[in-house]
Every structure is written in structure tokens, then in C-alpha cells.
Design a protein around this motif. Structure first.
Motif, PDB file in Angstrom:
ATOM      1  N   TYR A 161       6.368  -4.392  45.177  1.00  0.00           N
ATOM      2  CA  TYR A 161       5.438  -4.809  44.132  1.00  0.00           C
ATOM      3  C   TYR A 161       5.413  -6.336  44.009  1.00  0.00           C
ATOM      4  N   GLY A 162       6.559  -6.967  43.994  1.00  0.00           N
ATOM      5  CA  GLY A 162       6.633  -8.429  43.902  1.00  0.00           C
ATOM      6  C   GLY A 162       6.010  -9.111  45.099  1.00  0.00           C
ATOM      7  N   MET A 163       6.295  -8.583  46.289  1.00  0.00           N
ATOM      8  CA  MET A 163       5.698  -9.179  47.496  1.00  0.00           C
ATOM      9  C   MET A 163       4.189  -9.020  47.492  1.00  0.00           C
ATOM     10  N   GLY A 164       3.697  -7.886  46.983  1.00  0.00           N
ATOM     11  CA  GLY A 164       2.253  -7.676  46.896  1.00  0.00           C
ATOM     12  C   GLY A 164       1.594  -8.645  45.934  1.00  0.00           C
ATOM     13  N   VAL A 165       2.241  -8.883  44.798  1.00  0.00           N
ATOM     14  CA  VAL A 165       1.692  -9.825  43.817  1.00  0.00           C
ATOM     15  C   VAL A 165       1.639 -11.231  44.407  1.00  0.00           C
ATOM     16  N   VAL A 166       2.723 -11.659  45.063  1.00  0.00           N
ATOM     17  CA  VAL A 166       2.757 -13.002  45.655  1.00  0.00           C
ATOM     18  C   VAL A 166       1.725 -13.125  46.768  1.00  0.00           C
ATOM     19  N   PHE A 167       1.615 -12.104  47.625  1.00  0.00           N
ATOM     20  CA  PHE A 167       0.644 -12.139  48.717  1.00  0.00           C
ATOM     21  C   PHE A 167      -0.780 -12.226  48.161  1.00  0.00           C
ATOM     22  N   THR A 168      -1.064 -11.432  47.135  1.00  0.00           N
ATOM     23  CA  THR A 168      -2.398 -11.465  46.530  1.00  0.00           C
ATOM     24  C   THR A 168      -2.695 -12.828  45.926  1.00  0.00           C
ATOM     25  N   PHE A 169      -1.728 -13.390  45.205  1.00  0.00           N
ATOM     26  CA  PHE A 169      -1.926 -14.707  44.598  1.00  0.00           C
ATOM     27  C   PHE A 169      -2.175 -15.772  45.661  1.00  0.00           C
ATOM     28  N   LEU A 170      -1.366 -15.783  46.714  1.00  0.00           N
ATOM     29  CA  LEU A 170      -1.537 -16.809  47.754  1.00  0.00           C
ATOM     30  C   LEU A 170      -2.857 -16.631  48.496  1.00  0.00           C
ATOM     31  N   THR A 171      -3.264 -15.392  48.743  1.00  0.00           N
ATOM     32  CA  THR A 171      -4.548 -15.155  49.405  1.00  0.00           C
ATOM     33  C   THR A 171      -5.699 -15.666  48.547  1.00  0.00           C
TER      34      THR A 171
END
Length: 112
Positions: free
Chosen positions: A39-49
Motif C-alpha cells: 500500500y505504501g509503495m503504491g501511494v509513493v509510486f502514484t504520487f511520483l507518477t
């Protein structure tokens, strides 16, 4: 030698709702940690994208509506002699020449 751990040692029991028909969730700590990590990695990936997309879009719009003006270059370059004023003082020329000779002689003596 293999050690087998009992599954019940690694279970987490959560009781929600007290006596009024609550539910019980049994899930291992490792599974919860893995889910939280994803979940955390998904949030960070979405934010950076989104950050990259928005930055690229802003750059495109800025260059389109506010283009950078080309620098104006002079039609003919200045002569090198015109940039530096001519030295007219003979005493200053003599002092500079003596200083350069002294510097070169010390440098040459140091290298020998």
C-alpha cells in the motif's frame, strides 16, 4: 536441523465491536506488514507518477505560451584590441616588464 513453528504463534487476533456482534480477523503479522508495504509503495509510486506528469505538462504549457526570446547577437564582433585600452605610460610598462622578468626567473630557478 529444521525448526517448525506453530502457526498459532504468529497469528494476530483482533476483536472489534465488543459484545455486540463484532467480527474477528485472523491474519499473520507478516501478511499485514506485506500488505502495508505494498500500500505504501503504491501511494509513493502514484504520487511520483503524478508529479512527473504535472511537471512535464507545466513545462510544455510554459514553453508554449511564454517562449524564451532568442538572445540578440551583435552583427559584427568587436575587435580584441578595442576591448582593452592602450597603455600610454612608459613607467608603468617598465614596471610591468620588470615584474614579469623577475617572476619568470624565479620560476625557472625553482624548476632547476
Amino acid at each position: 536441523m529444521r525448526i517448525k513453528a506453530k502457526n498459532s504463534m504468529f497469528r494476530l487476533y483482533l476483536f472489534c465491536g465488543g459484545n455486540s456482534g463484532g467480527f474477528r480477523v485472523t491474519e499473520s503479522l507478516l501478511q499485514q506488514g506485506f500488505a502495508l508495504m505494498l500500500y505504501g509503495m503504491g501511494v509513493v509510486f502514484t504520487f511520483l507518477t503524478l508529479l512527473v506528469i504535472i511537471t512535464t505538462l507545466m513545462s510544455f504549457l510554459t514553453n508554449r505560451y511564454f517562449p524564451v526570446a532568442e538572445p540578440v547577437t551583435p552583427s559584427r564582433p568587436r575587435a580584441a584590441s578595442a576591448a582593452a585600452p592602450a597603455i600610454q605610460d612608459p613607467q608603468l610598462i617598465a614596471v610591468l616588464t620588470a615584474a614579469i622578468r623577475e617572476f619568470k626567473s624565479r620560476r625557472d630557478n625553482k624548476n632547476k
